[in-house]
Design an enzyme around this catalytic site. Structure first.
Site, PDB file in Angstrom:
ATOM      1  N   LYS A 182       0.996  -1.366  -0.105  1.00  0.00           N
ATOM      2  CA  LYS A 182      -0.129   0.046  -0.031  1.00  0.00           C
ATOM      3  C   LYS A 182       0.747   1.107   0.039  1.00  0.00           C
ATOM      4  O   LYS A 182       1.561   1.483   0.899  1.00  0.00           O
ATOM      5  CB  LYS A 182      -0.930   0.023   1.333  1.00  0.00           C
ATOM      6  N   GLU A 260      10.865   1.714  10.340  1.00  0.00           N
ATOM      7  CA  GLU A 260      11.713   2.848  10.024  1.00  0.00           C
ATOM      8  C   GLU A 260      10.927   4.065  10.413  1.00  0.00           C
ATOM      9  O   GLU A 260       9.892   4.277   9.565  1.00  0.00           O
ATOM     10  CB  GLU A 260      12.364   2.961   9.122  1.00  0.00           C
ATOM     11  N   CYS A 294      13.752  11.520   6.575  1.00  0.00           N
ATOM     12  CA  CYS A 294      13.674  11.130   7.999  1.00  0.00           C
ATOM     13  C   CYS A 294      15.005  11.266   8.605  1.00  0.00           C
ATOM     14  O   CYS A 294      15.175  11.151   9.710  1.00  0.00           O
ATOM     15  CB  CYS A 294      13.242   9.653   8.086  1.00  0.00           C
ATOM     16  N   GLU A 392      10.005  16.518  14.553  1.00  0.00           N
ATOM     17  CA  GLU A 392      10.443  16.729  13.275  1.00  0.00           C
ATOM     18  C   GLU A 392      10.052  17.719  12.602  1.00  0.00           C
ATOM     19  O   GLU A 392       8.692  17.756  12.307  1.00  0.00           O
ATOM     20  CB  GLU A 392      10.179  15.216  12.589  1.00  0.00           C
TER      21      GLU A 392
END
Length: 489
Positions: A182, A260, A294, A392
């Site tokens: 997906k 992750e 990331c 972040e």
């Protein structure tokens, strides 16, 4: 320049299940937008539970056949897939830039990066060796064999739509697993194009299946795979809250997980650093994909004795960045992925300024360019209490914190629940080894801003997840060990 592609067959616009391109069973579709304009330029199926179940049935049926294919033949199919990816590099790069927004040079570069993983795991497919164990008694032979884990569900992010597909699917196929996938709702077209090329390369029907779904219907799709014990592994790249949810749900059937997740990377500049190299390293690490990575540095620490000189050099480089759509070949920073991303950057800037930080460069939206642009920004006087130090930012903003001693900055760098990447610049060899060991991260860049490579293990510690992608360890994550003991010999 327009971001059109030459090969329209790269845009199947449908799900791929059991070797067939299909519409969603309920017939719904959703729009894919260009982040430079927010205009819808394509549509894909808005899949639900029925489509997810069909994909799983296909993958489950294909698994015993695919696992029996000799590793050399699986490698040959992956090599053909890689050759097709490289042959369509320009079209794929344009497609990435159109739906994700990154400059065209970065879009093409991502295709090459994705290709490197397919090439690597094609070679590793033939090296999934087991062990012969010395027997403890006469007349016995003992072996440890590596076998594929089974059906793998891959859930991929929007920021690297080609690389993340390759980094997850290539090792799964190399190991002998079958896949249901997906892709992110913001960037489904690149993922579908790569699956189209995999089909052309000869991946058998049912081995690789992909369904697209809107943000609203994604949980419906993923829940089918979480609930079904025939899915033996989930691989996910995305936010830590979603990763925790997947881990909780996967526990019911004890699925394997590769996660992750979020990062909060420190970037440290010591007084003995080469400042010009440190500036260039930060520019590479921070402004690639507009800061939407990331492993992007999120907290920048500069030692007091070199703080002002570093800030001046960095300010000049950031001020010179060209912002614009990917269709402009001069663009170095494109639009953010959507309005939510821009809102978060703006909130972080406003919070930092309200708490005492000073804006040296940028600091505002660039509404004249379009709805999702934000100026490359440099703030000084940041501290650990600001939102940009705790979350972040995922955008083109650098917030600099001054520090005095190595001990101080080590504590500050590790004062986060996250641990994906960390960077530092120094020349003292003793300091280099101390810091490389002291940083609580899965990846460390020493005098280097570009970390990722197909031969290196990629992944985090603490709340940045577990499991590794890339390298021999990345293949191991798709296999399980079986001990075989034969007696009466």
């Amino acid at each position: 320049m327009t971001l059109t592609i030459q090969h329209d067959d790269l845009l199947p616009g449908r799900n791929f299940i059991a070797g067939q391109w299909r519409e969603a069973l309920e017939g719904q579709r959703f729009g894919v937008t260009d982040p430079a304009t927010d205009a819808v330029f394509a549509t894909v199926p808005d899949s639900g539970a029925l489509d997810a179940a069909a994909a799983l049935e296909a993958a489950h049926a294909a698994f015993p056949i695919w696992r029996a294919v000799p590793a050399k033949q699986r490698a040959q199919i992956l090599n053909r897939w890689n050759a097709l990816i490289l042959a369509h590099q320009d079209d794929l790069g344009r497609l990435i830039s159109r739906e994700q927004g990154k400059p065209l040079a970065e879009g093409r570069g991502e295709v090459a990066y994705a290709s490197s993983y397919v090439e690597w795991f094609a070679a590793e497919a033939t090296r999934a060796n087991g062990d012969v164990i010395p027997a403890s008694v006469p007349g016995r032979r003992m072996f440890a064999l590596r076998e594929p884990v089974g059906v793998v569900a891959a859930i991929t992010p929007w920021n690297f739509p080609a690389a993340m597909i390759a980094r997850k699917i290539a090792p799964a196929l190399a190991a002998g697993c079958t896949v249901v996938c997906k892709p992110a709702e913001d960037t489904p077209l690149t993922s579908l194009a790569l699956v189209k090329l995999a089909e052309e390369a000869g991946v058998p029907a049912g081995v690789l299946n992909i369904v697209t779904a809107s943000r609203e219907r994604t949980p419906e799709v993923v829940d089918v795979w979480l609930d079904d014990p025939r899915v033996r592994k989930i691989t996910f790249t995305g936010s830590t809250p979603v990763g925790k949810h997947l881990a909780r749900r996967a526990a019911d059937t004890l699925k394997r997980l590769s996660l992750e997740l979020g990062g909060n990377a420190p970037f440290i500049v010591f007084e003995d650093a080469d400042l010009d190299a440190a500036v260039e390293g930060l520019m590479v690490a921070k402004f690639r994909n507009g800061g939407q990575t990331c492993v992007s540095p999120n907290r920048v620490f500069v030692q007091s004795s070199v703080h002002d000189a570093f800030v001046e050099k960095l300010a000049a480089r950031i001020s010179a960045l060209k912002v614009g759509p990917a269709s402009d070949s001069a663009s170095q920073i494109g639009p953010m992925i959507n309005a939510r991303a821009v809102d978060k950057i703006e909130r972080h800037v406003q919070d930092a300024v309200a708490r005492g930080a000073v804006t040296r460069v940028g600091g505002a939206r660039l509404a004249a360019l379009g709805p999702n642009y934000f100026a490359p920004t440099l703030l000084v006087g940041a501290d650990g209490g600001m939102a940009c130090a705790c979350e972040e930012t995922f955008g083109p903003m650098v917030a600099i914190t001054r520090f005095e001693t190595e001990a101080d900055v080590t504590r500050a760098a590790n004062d986060t629940p996250f641990g994906l990447a960390g960077y530092f610049y120094a020349t003292d060899l003793r300091r280099i080894w101390r810091m490389a060991e002291a940083l609580q991260t899965g990846l460390v860049g020493v005098n280097e801003g570009a970390l990722a490579a197909e031969a290196a293990p990629f992944g985090g510690v603490k709340e940045s997840g577990y499991g590794r992608e890339g390298s021999v360890h990345g293949l191991d994550d798709y296999t399980q060990l079986k001990y075989v003991c034969q007696g009466q010999l």
